[in-house]
Enzyme design. Structure first.
Site, PDB file in Angstrom:
ATOM      1  N   HIS A  22       4.943  77.979 -42.356  1.00 17.02           N
ATOM      2  CA  HIS A  22       4.655  76.991 -40.988  1.00 17.02           C
ATOM      3  C   HIS A  22       2.968  77.794 -40.075  1.00 17.02           C
ATOM      4  CE1 HIS A  22       4.681  75.074 -36.469  1.00 17.02           C
ATOM      5  NE2 HIS A  22       3.457  76.666 -36.094  1.00 17.02           N
TER       6      HIS A  22
ATOM      7  N   ASP B 273       3.697  72.765 -41.813  1.00 16.23           N
ATOM      8  CA  ASP B 273       5.282  73.348 -43.092  1.00 16.23           C
ATOM      9  C   ASP B 273       5.129  73.569 -43.992  1.00 16.23           C
ATOM     10  OD1 ASP B 273       6.302  73.664 -40.400  1.00 16.23           O
ATOM     11  OD2 ASP B 273       7.571  72.243 -40.318  1.00 16.23           O
TER      12      ASP B 273
ATOM     13  N   HIS C 121      10.198  78.059 -45.724  1.00 13.26           N
ATOM     14  CA  HIS C 121       8.181  77.189 -45.522  1.00 13.26           C
ATOM     15  C   HIS C 121       7.737  78.371 -44.927  1.00 13.26           C
ATOM     16  CE1 HIS C 121      10.240  76.300 -41.792  1.00 13.26           C
ATOM     17  NE2 HIS C 121       9.102  75.826 -41.240  1.00 13.26           N
TER      18      HIS C 121
HETATM   19 ZN    ZN Z   1       6.452  74.638 -38.435  1.00 14.93          ZN
END
Ligand code: ZN
Length: 262
Positions: free
Chosen positions: A244, A164, A242
């Protein structure tokens, strides 16, 4: 009702020898506790029955179920109790049920807290889109998926299969290597997902890029390393902006932090 219970407890103390009653009461509490714990947390029934502590992490693993089931257990436990009970065994059993229900409720609350702790809260340091730099240079077969300024909050571990990278919404996401897009669309917990497959030093590499605010490529499209494939967002199972990113080499999951220049 409480007066009745107190009377019953007083009677019980008089009627039963002190050395016997605590043993019986503890046994009843343990038995009922194990029964209810078994209902609320099926995966941990064995642990509960052996009276071993359940860590917050263990509870959190089953939080989705326990949050729902625990409330049902509480209702069932109270409904099944007869507070007009007069024998010491019945009083002890009724108390044990109520206490077990309370414990189940507290475990559910702890699970909810633990689950919340796994979400992403580091957003204050995320730079704005205006600070985005040029696409990173490719080195060692892979390039970086984001410009600088991100914060890595988590990587591969347990059920989590990627890294992340927290950074502002709208930050461009670059293909970490050349390849062909196989998935470009919304995909459940991943949110907006772009998956592409490439070849690095003779190995097949699959890269999944999740939670995008928007997608810049289409299925079947060829992408080159450093090309913008989408933009950072918080779609799907995510509570903060974010990226991933997951990497598989020849079908095997690897830690992106071990292969990407991040
Ligand atoms: Zn993640």
């Amino acid at each position: 009702m409480r007066a009745a219970i107190r009377r019953a407890e007083r009677d019980a103390r008089r009627a039963v020898a002190p050395k016997i009653r605590p043993v019986r009461a503890i046994g009843t509490v343990a038995a009922v506790g194990a029964l209810i714990a078994g209902v609320a947390f099926p995966a941990y029934a064995a642990i509960q029955s052996e009276a071993q502590p359940v860590s917050v992490h263990d509870v959190a693993a089953g939080s989705a179920q326990s949050l729902v089931v625990a409330s049902e257990v509480k209702t069932a436990g109270v409904a099944g109790s007869d507070y007009s009970a007069t024998t010491p065994e019945e009083v002890a059993a009724a108390k044990a049920e109520a206490e077990a229900a309370e414990r189940a409720k507290q475990q559910a609350a702890a699970a909810a807290q633990a689950a919340a702790a796994q979400t992403y809260t580091t957003t204050s340091a995320a730079p704005s889109v205006a600070s985005v730099a040029a696409p990173p240079a490719v080195s060692g077969g892979f390039g970086a998926p984001l410009p600088g300024g991100y914060t890595i909050t988590r990587s591969v571990g347990g059920a989590h299969q990627g890294t992340d990278m927290v950074i502002g919404a709208g930050t461009p996401i670059y293909a970490v290597t050349s390849g062909t897009v196989v998935t470009a669309g919304y995909s459940g917990a991943y949110g907006n997902l772009v998956t592409f497959v490439g070849n690095v030093n003779g190995s097949s590499v699959e890269v999944r890029n999740a939670h995008m605010s928007s997608i810049a490529v289409g299925p079947g499209q060829t992408v080159s390393a450093g090309q913008i494939i989408g933009y950072v967002g918080s779609t799907g199972r995510s509570t903060a902006n974010h990226l991933h990113i997951e990497v598989r080499i020849n079908g095997g999951l690897v830690d992106p932090m071990g292969v990407l220049p991040i």
